[in-house]
Structures are given as C-alpha cells and as structure tokens.
Motif scaffolding. Structure first.
Motif, PDB file in Angstrom:
ATOM      1  N   UNK A 135      22.338  25.952   6.297  1.00  0.00           N
ATOM      2  CA  UNK A 135      21.383  25.195   7.110  1.00  0.00           C
ATOM      3  C   UNK A 135      21.965  24.852   8.480  1.00  0.00           C
ATOM      4  N   UNK A 136      23.255  24.500   8.496  1.00  0.00           N
ATOM      5  CA  UNK A 136      23.912  24.192   9.762  1.00  0.00           C
ATOM      6  C   UNK A 136      24.017  25.439  10.632  1.00  0.00           C
ATOM      7  N   UNK A 137      24.267  26.563   9.988  1.00  0.00           N
ATOM      8  CA  UNK A 137      24.350  27.822  10.724  1.00  0.00           C
ATOM      9  C   UNK A 137      23.007  28.137  11.377  1.00  0.00           C
ATOM     10  N   UNK A 138      21.920  27.891  10.659  1.00  0.00           N
ATOM     11  CA  UNK A 138      20.583  28.141  11.202  1.00  0.00           C
ATOM     12  C   UNK A 138      20.251  27.148  12.312  1.00  0.00           C
ATOM     13  N   UNK A 139      20.643  25.887  12.117  1.00  0.00           N
ATOM     14  CA  UNK A 139      20.371  24.855  13.127  1.00  0.00           C
ATOM     15  C   UNK A 139      21.150  25.133  14.408  1.00  0.00           C
ATOM     16  N   UNK A 140      22.396  25.579  14.257  1.00  0.00           N
ATOM     17  CA  UNK A 140      23.249  25.994  15.389  1.00  0.00           C
ATOM     18  C   UNK A 140      23.394  24.890  16.430  1.00  0.00           C
ATOM     19  N   UNK A 200      13.126  20.241  10.111  1.00  0.00           N
ATOM     20  CA  UNK A 200      12.226  21.009   9.252  1.00  0.00           C
ATOM     21  C   UNK A 200      10.836  20.392   9.219  1.00  0.00           C
ATOM     22  N   UNK A 201      10.777  19.056   9.239  1.00  0.00           N
ATOM     23  CA  UNK A 201       9.484  18.368   9.227  1.00  0.00           C
ATOM     24  C   UNK A 201       8.700  18.648  10.509  1.00  0.00           C
ATOM     25  N   UNK A 202       9.396  18.590  11.633  1.00  0.00           N
ATOM     26  CA  UNK A 202       8.735  18.883  12.911  1.00  0.00           C
ATOM     27  C   UNK A 202       8.231  20.323  12.920  1.00  0.00           C
ATOM     28  N   UNK A 203       9.044  21.239  12.406  1.00  0.00           N
ATOM     29  CA  UNK A 203       8.636  22.645  12.345  1.00  0.00           C
ATOM     30  C   UNK A 203       7.416  22.817  11.450  1.00  0.00           C
ATOM     31  N   UNK A 204       7.401  22.098  10.312  1.00  0.00           N
ATOM     32  CA  UNK A 204       6.256  22.168   9.397  1.00  0.00           C
ATOM     33  C   UNK A 204       4.994  21.636  10.061  1.00  0.00           C
TER      34      UNK A 204
END
Length: 219
Positions: A135-140, A200-204
């Motif tokens: 998840x951290x890798x994706x968040x970057x 993730x909530x904002x993206x949703x």
C-alpha cells in the motif's frame, strides 16, 4: 540457503554498524542509504549465486519443506504473500531486513534470552509493516517511505540490539521500556493506515460521483 541467509544477515548488520559510524558526518537521508545499499547488493549477489547453483543441479530433486516445524511459541513471521516488493530497489532491502529481524527475534526467543511477549509483539509489528509495504508503495509518499525506512533500519533495530546486550536481570527491569517503544511505533503505523484509508475513501467517493454522473437515471 541457510548459509546464504547468514551472509545476508551479517552484511545487513554490518551496514547498520557502518551507518552508526557515518551518522556523524553524513546527512541523515544519505546515511540511511548505507545499510540499504549493502543489503540490496548482497541480495543481488546471493540471487545470482543461487541461480548458478540451481543451474548445475537441475536433475537433483528438491525436497519439500517440513510443514510441522516449530519456530517458536509466538506469532508466525511475515509470510511471503504479505511482502510483494523483494525486487524493488527501495522496498527490497527493507523487506529483507524485516526477515533478518524476525529470524533474530525467533532465535533469541528459542534461547530464552527474550520473553514471549517481546518476541510476539515485535513479530506482530514487523508483520504489520510487511502488510503495509504494497500500500505504501502504491501511495508513493516520499516522506512516509523515508519514515518506514528509518523505522526498520534505525529505530527498531537500534532499540532491539542494545536490549539484547543486557544481562538477564537488566532485561527484566527494562523490558517495559522496549515494549513501550514497540507500542509507540505501532501507534505511528496506525497514523499511516489512517492516511492510506483516507486516500482510498477519497478515491472511492470520486469514483462514485463519476458513476452517478454517467449512469444515474434522470427520470
């Protein structure tokens, strides 16, 4: 493989010692790369060595690992499915060093130089970091990535090593100090989890708004 792991662990620990020496005259961001570079270089060398050995033993059957081997009466270490970044130049050394600390904690627990609570909570913390890595890798997030790197290579390792050097009575008297440190690190990880969940909530919410605009009936 056991010999290779010992070599990797030794190089990783050596990198930590070198970073302690260079911390007085190198910027912190650069100094943190010292153990990372040594560890990742070792991983590449061992992988190439392992491939060369496998190439000469193609016809030799590989025995299945024992499924009932008991490591220690505590939580299981981070599984391979929880860490998906072994080949990543940044996260690979961190994932490898997590395994190094896990093996150290299990070994010390088996020798009764660490009590079960310390071993269990440390392994649980490392497992949590391992699950966060994808998840951290994706968040970057550069700042968060730096903090996780420092947490593993410097803070956690820097707390465990001095504690291991204490005598039995000193360990008993100061065990709560180490457990409090582990608890504080867990609290920081909770902050990271909340940050990821908020993203993730904002993206949703953004995705749902787009769906409503495209597909909601106007009747």
């Amino acid at each position: 493989m056991q010999k290779q792991f010992k070599v990797a662990a030794g190089i990783s620990l050596a990198g930590y010692v070198v970073s302690l020496i260079t911390t007085n005259f190198l910027p912190e961001a650069i100094n943190l790369l010292v153990p990372t570079t040594l560890t990742f270089g070792t991983i590449l060398v061992l992988q190439r060595t392992s491939k060369a050995i496998m190439g000469t033993t193609t016809n030799v059957p590989i025995s299945e690992p024992a499924t009932n081997k008991t490591l220690a009466p505590v939580s299981n270490p981070t599984s391979d499915t929880e860490i998906q970044a072994e080949n990543d130049p940044f996260w690979g050394p961190i994932a490898e060093y997590i395994h190094v600390i896990e093996e150290t904690m299990i070994s010390e627990g088996q020798k009764n130089t660490l009590d079960d609570e310390i071993v269990e909570k440390t392994l649980s913390l490392l497992s949590r970091v391992g699950r966060l890595i994808p998840q951290l890798k994706e968040l970057n997030d550069a700042n968060m990535n730096h903090n996780i790197q420092r947490l593993i290579f410097k803070d956690l390792n820097g707390a465990i090593n001095p504690f291991l050097k204490l005598g039995g009575e000193a360990k008993r008297l100061n065990r709560r100090l180490l457990l409090t440190g582990i608890k504080d690190i867990n609290s920081k990880l909770t902050d990271y989890v909340e940050t990821i969940e908020q993203k993730d909530l904002i993206e949703l919410q953004t995705r749902m708004e787009l769906i409503q605009q495209r597909y909601r009936s106007t009747d």
